[in-house]
Design an enzyme around this catalytic site. Structure first.
Site, PDB file in Angstrom:
ATOM      1  N   TYR A 143     -56.432 111.012 -27.320  1.00 21.11           N
ATOM      2  CA  TYR A 143     -57.069 110.011 -28.098  1.00 21.11           C
ATOM      3  C   TYR A 143     -58.259 110.639 -29.051  1.00 21.11           C
ATOM      4  CZ  TYR A 143     -55.993 106.196 -24.701  1.00 21.11           C
ATOM      5  OH  TYR A 143     -55.196 105.257 -23.833  1.00 21.11           O
ATOM      6  N   HIS A 187     -50.704 111.425 -18.562  1.00 21.87           N
ATOM      7  CA  HIS A 187     -50.645 110.360 -19.656  1.00 21.87           C
ATOM      8  C   HIS A 187     -49.116 109.769 -19.871  1.00 21.87           C
ATOM      9  CE1 HIS A 187     -52.688 108.941 -23.479  1.00 21.87           C
ATOM     10  NE2 HIS A 187     -51.990 108.111 -23.155  1.00 21.87           N
TER      11      HIS A 187
END
Ligand code: A2P
Length: 277
Positions: A48, A106
């Site tokens: 992110y 992730h």
């Protein structure tokens, strides 16, 4: 706030705050507002590129670190063990923290097929005190079985896209049977949400005198899952926490799931073929 207890004993609030796309000063301010509004579980990820903003928000919000649970995720490009351990430390430096409460893989990236090695790195990171609890994101049951079979350690969280368009019956049932907490990304359908104006949802929400957002988040909690809604708007941040003074009937729970939009479902990647690094 109500809490879930993870298989390793860590207590986590039943709702957290998602931060994908919240970056820079405005992102840090939005996350600081969320912490002031009462969120105690903050979800971020190496990819992110906002772990710095999360650290800044934590310092701005002035809530003791020990009261917060900060969760981040390992990027697929660092699934080799030595690189994974460096990346987790880099994540911590970026956030200005000494430890993460929760760290996840992730994506499984099954074609590259390095998720078992990356899982072994998370086990090592936990031993070294860099992280307190470890889990995965976007895993299907076969991948969850594989990491446990090959390392002897099971994930305590599986973060997957979950909302009325993607109710995840199969993965949720597997997670429940194995004491893995299902955490919901895109719990409100993301920025292009397809269901806020859906008639059935509007009618049911009116019946409980709630917004559609609150109805959907409550529906997710009543399934025993942990939604992490994101909002930059302080009023919506607050209303997305007001979920513990009403109960959706079994009939309405089923009616909400029955509204799933197959087209919207296709917006979510298939983790058995999708890869992200
Ligand atoms: P905003 O930041 O303007 O509130 P998700 O959590 O599924 O990723 O969805 C996030 C999106 O949903 C954001 O675009 C956010 O916009 C919007 N949103 C968050 N909470 C609500 C709510 N209670 N009602 C309507 N939209 C919401």
């Amino acid at each position: 706030m109500e809490f879930y207890e993870l298989a390793d004993g860590l207590k986590v609030p039943k709702v957290g705050f998602g931060t994908g796309g919240l970056k820079g000063s405005s992102g840090a301010a939005a996350v600081a507002n969320a912490i002031r509004a009462g969120y105690r579980l903050i979800d971020t990820a190496y990819n992110y590129e906002n772990e710095g903003a999360i650290g800044q928000a934590i310092r701005q919000a002035d809530v003791p670190r020990s009261e917060l649970l900060i969760e981040s995720k390992l990027a697929g490009k660092y699934y080799a063990k030595a690189e994974a351990l460096d990346a987790i430390q880099e994540s911590l430096y970026r956030a200005g923290l000494d430890y993460f409460d929760i760290y996840l893989l992730h994506w499984p990236n099954p074609i590259k097929d390095m998720y078992v090695e990356a899982w072994d790195a998370l086990i090592e990171a936990k031993k070294r005190g860099l992280v307190r609890a470890i889990g995965v994101a976007n895993f299907v049951p076969a991948f969850l079985d594989k990491i446990e079979e090959e390392t002897g350690e099971r994930a305590v969280i599986n973060q997957i896209p979950l909302n009325p368009d993607i109710p995840q019956f199969e993965t949720r049932a597997y997670d429940d049977a194995h004491h893995i907490l299902t955490e919901d990304w895109s719990p409100l359908g993301g920025p292009r949400s397809h269901f806020f104006n859906r008639e059935v949802l509007v009618e049911i929400a009116e019946k409980y005198n709630r917004t559609v957002g609150q109805l959907v988040l409550r529906w997710e909690i009543q399934h025993g899952t942990l939604p992490i809604p994101k909002s930059t708007n302080v009023d919506r941040q607050k209303s997305n926490l007001e979920l513990f003074d009403f109960t959706i009937s079994a009939e309405d729970m089923a009616s909400i799931a029955a509204t799933a939009d197959e087209e919207a479902r296709k917006l979510y990647p298939d983790p058995t073929v999708y890869e992200q690094f």
